[in-house]
Design a protein around this motif. Structure first.
Motif, PDB file in Angstrom:
ATOM      1  N   ARG A   1       6.152   8.181   3.948  1.00 18.92           N
ATOM      2  CA  ARG A   1       5.302   7.245   3.506  1.00 18.92           C
ATOM      3  C   ARG A   1       4.552   7.671   2.424  1.00 18.92           C
ATOM      4  NH1 ARG A   1       4.260   2.751   6.066  1.00 18.92           N
ATOM      5  NH2 ARG A   1       1.766   2.739   6.096  1.00 18.92           N
TER       6      ARG A   1
ATOM      7  N   HIS B   1       0.945  -1.235   0.000  1.00 20.37           N
ATOM      8  CA  HIS B   1      -0.093  -0.131   0.236  1.00 20.37           C
ATOM      9  C   HIS B   1       0.709   1.200  -0.032  1.00 20.37           C
ATOM     10  CE1 HIS B   1      -3.400  -2.734   1.002  1.00 20.37           C
ATOM     11  NE2 HIS B   1      -2.657  -3.025   1.921  1.00 20.37           N
ATOM     12  N   ASN B   2       2.181   1.239   0.315  1.00 19.63           N
ATOM     13  CA  ASN B   2       2.978   2.535   0.610  1.00 19.63           C
ATOM     14  C   ASN B   2       4.280   2.290   0.084  1.00 19.63           C
ATOM     15  OD1 ASN B   2       1.238   4.577   2.258  1.00 19.63           O
ATOM     16  ND2 ASN B   2       0.920   2.507   3.062  1.00 19.63           N
TER      17      ASN B   2
ATOM     18  N   ASP C   1       2.107   0.362  10.549  1.00 23.67           N
ATOM     19  CA  ASP C   1       1.231   0.423   9.361  1.00 23.67           C
ATOM     20  C   ASP C   1      -0.243   0.090   9.460  1.00 23.67           C
ATOM     21  OD1 ASP C   1       3.495   0.400   7.866  1.00 23.67           O
ATOM     22  OD2 ASP C   1       3.201  -1.537   7.075  1.00 23.67           O
ATOM     23  N   TRP C   2      -0.673   1.410  10.083  1.00 25.54           N
ATOM     24  CA  TRP C   2      -2.274   1.373  10.291  1.00 25.54           C
ATOM     25  C   TRP C   2      -3.219   1.930   9.287  1.00 25.54           C
ATOM     26  CZ3 TRP C   2      -4.028   0.883  15.437  1.00 25.54           C
ATOM     27  CH2 TRP C   2      -3.242   0.567  16.591  1.00 25.54           C
ATOM     28  N   GLU C   3      -2.802   1.947   8.269  1.00 27.06           N
ATOM     29  CA  GLU C   3      -3.723   2.169   7.025  1.00 27.06           C
ATOM     30  C   GLU C   3      -5.141   1.410   6.826  1.00 27.06           C
ATOM     31  OE1 GLU C   3      -0.368  -0.075   4.548  1.00 27.06           O
ATOM     32  OE2 GLU C   3      -0.638   0.794   6.422  1.00 27.06           O
TER      33      GLU C   3
ATOM     34  N   CYS D   1       2.519  10.586  13.565  1.00 25.51           N
ATOM     35  CA  CYS D   1       2.801  11.238  12.221  1.00 25.51           C
ATOM     36  C   CYS D   1       3.114  12.646  12.617  1.00 25.51           C
ATOM     37  CB  CYS D   1       1.298  11.170  11.651  1.00 25.51           C
ATOM     38  SG  CYS D   1       1.340  12.082  10.143  1.00 25.51           S
TER      39      CYS D   1
ATOM     40  N   ARG E   1     -10.400  -0.273   3.387  1.00 25.96           N
ATOM     41  CA  ARG E   1     -10.040   0.907   3.780  1.00 25.96           C
ATOM     42  C   ARG E   1     -10.950   1.747   3.920  1.00 25.96           C
ATOM     43  NH1 ARG E   1      -3.889   3.194   1.992  1.00 25.96           N
ATOM     44  NH2 ARG E   1      -3.860   4.932   3.795  1.00 25.96           N
TER      45      ARG E   1
ATOM     46  N   ARG F   1      -6.997   8.525   5.165  1.00 26.63           N
ATOM     47  CA  ARG F   1      -5.704   9.080   5.751  1.00 26.63           C
ATOM     48  C   ARG F   1      -5.288   8.324   7.077  1.00 26.63           C
ATOM     49  NH1 ARG F   1      -3.348  10.947   2.528  1.00 26.63           N
ATOM     50  NH2 ARG F   1      -1.915  11.863   3.940  1.00 26.63           N
ATOM     51  N   GLU F   2      -4.214   7.675   6.859  1.00 24.11           N
ATOM     52  CA  GLU F   2      -3.632   7.021   7.987  1.00 24.11           C
ATOM     53  C   GLU F   2      -3.238   7.890   9.111  1.00 24.11           C
ATOM     54  OE1 GLU F   2      -0.073   3.814   8.745  1.00 24.11           O
ATOM     55  OE2 GLU F   2       0.008   5.101   6.917  1.00 24.11           O
TER      56      GLU F   2
ATOM     57  N   PRO G   1       1.753   6.907  -0.456  1.00 20.65           N
ATOM     58  CA  PRO G   1       0.616   5.878  -0.966  1.00 20.65           C
ATOM     59  C   PRO G   1       0.896   5.251  -2.216  1.00 20.65           C
ATOM     60  CG  PRO G   1      -0.248   7.582   0.241  1.00 20.65           C
ATOM     61  CD  PRO G   1       1.061   8.070  -0.077  1.00 20.65           C
TER      62      PRO G   1
ATOM     63  N   ASP H   1       1.683  15.877   7.850  1.00 23.29           N
ATOM     64  CA  ASP H   1       0.878  15.008   6.850  1.00 23.29           C
ATOM     65  C   ASP H   1       0.615  16.067   5.517  1.00 23.29           C
ATOM     66  OD1 ASP H   1      -0.894  13.777   5.310  1.00 23.29           O
ATOM     67  OD2 ASP H   1      -2.604  13.925   6.479  1.00 23.29           O
TER      68      ASP H   1
END
Length: 336
Positions: free
Chosen positions: A33, A6-7, A204-206, A66, A44, A48-49, A35, A69
């Motif tokens: 990171r 994913h990233n 990795d909380w996406e 984070c 998902r 926005r993670e 995307p 952003d």
């Protein structure tokens, strides 16, 4: 640089001025990171993670923060240590690590729900565990299976995955016990865990979402590839940690875990088949088809019972199906 599904992640040193501005130690490292543009194969619900991490990092120390952003990319704190997949690439991870995982899940369940980002329109109501499971099933059917049938439908058919596979699963699994919803990570596995000085950091909380905590436990048990005894022990430790944290209500109807485990095995057959097919290079050799066929047969074998599949096709049939699909789709792009 590390590329995931994913990233793309770039680990970079932060100069003195930038470190001071961001409130981190001078010359610390950060993780950029970016995307990837991928075809959707997993849910998902929060784009926005960074929004999720802002909440999580207020309550759990051992997670990345984070730092900034920028919309198209974000800068996170870098967690030093070794990835669990390097320390334990397979097999059981031991009692100490499993206890740490249990405490992590209990800490995640303790994060106040009212601080989480808004859920998508039409999201199941808090405690509607059956509605949550059906949302997952419908996502798999509509956004993964049917959404890719134009490209992969002939391959699914050739390897004996019927068009109504998820509909059959949905009808066969119901009557779940209502449980309060909590924040879920949904992707706690060996490659998403950093170990340093005996402490675990889950990254990795996406793919985080809001729902039935048993789903989080099920994805963990399957993606960690625990043996049967370790699965049972991890489940016991999870329940004990929840009770200690004051979340005993989340352990109600623990028999429902078997349904979530069955779903995890069922849903994975579609991305596994697609990824196996796309792993065959543009100019393949016989071994490329054999390896892809082995991955497909393993996925079907795992999904056979929950999807009530008639049989696992033999190697020859799968290789033939792959050759036919590859000849028609040689220039196609891959899903994430």
């Amino acid at each position: 640089m590390v590329k995931g599904h994913h990233n793309i992640n770039y680990v970079v040193p932060l100069g003195l001025g930038l470190a001071v501005l961001l409130g981190v130690p001078p010359f610390a490292r950060g993780k950029v990171r970016v995307p990837l543009e991928t075809v959707e194969v997993v849910p998902r619900i929060w784009p926005r993670e960074a929004e999720v991490l802002r909440v999580v990092s207020r309550h759990i120390r051992q997670v990345p923060r984070c730092l900034a952003d920028f919309g198209e990319w974000s800068l996170h704190s870098y967690r030093k240590g070794r990835v669990l997949a390097e320390l334990h690439p397979g097999g059981d991870v031991g009692e100490r690590v499993m206890r740490a995982f249990a405490e992590f899940f209990a800490a995640t369940a303790s994060i106040p729900v009212d601080e989480l980002p808004a859920r998508p329109k039409g999201w199941p109501e808090d405690g509607d565990s059956e509605g949550f499971l059906h949302w997952l099933v419908d996502f798999t059917e509509e956004r993964v299976h049917q959404a890719h049938r134009d490209r992969f439908g002939s391959l699914f058919d050739s390897v004996l995955i019927p068009d109504n596979a998820m509909a059959t699963f949905r009808k066969a699994h119901g009557g779940l016990t209502p449980r309060p919803f909590r924040l879920l990570h949904t992707d706690v596995h060996r490659s998403n865990v950093v170990v340093r000085r005996g402490r675990l950091t889950v990254i990795d909380w996406e793919l985080a979402m809001y729902g039935d905590p048993l789903h989080d436990l099920a994805t963990h048990l399957v993606r960690m590839r625990y043996g049967k005894r370790a699965q049972e022990r991890m489940t016991d430790l999870w329940g004990e940690a929840m009770v200690r944290a004051g979340h005993g209500v989340l352990t109600a109807g623990l028999d429902d875990l078997a349904i979530y485990l069955a779903f995890e095995h069922a849903q994975s057959v579609f991305p596994d088949v697609m990824r196996a097919a796309l792993s065959v290079p543009e100019e393949p050799e016989a071994d490329d088809f054999r390896r892809a066929a082995a991955r497909i047969r393993a996925a079907i074998r795992t999904a056979r019972e929950p999807l009530q599949l008639i049989e696992v096709p033999d190697e020859r049939r799968v290789i033939e199906a792959l050759r036919e699909w590859h000849a028609r789709n040689i220039l196609s792009s891959s899903p994430g």
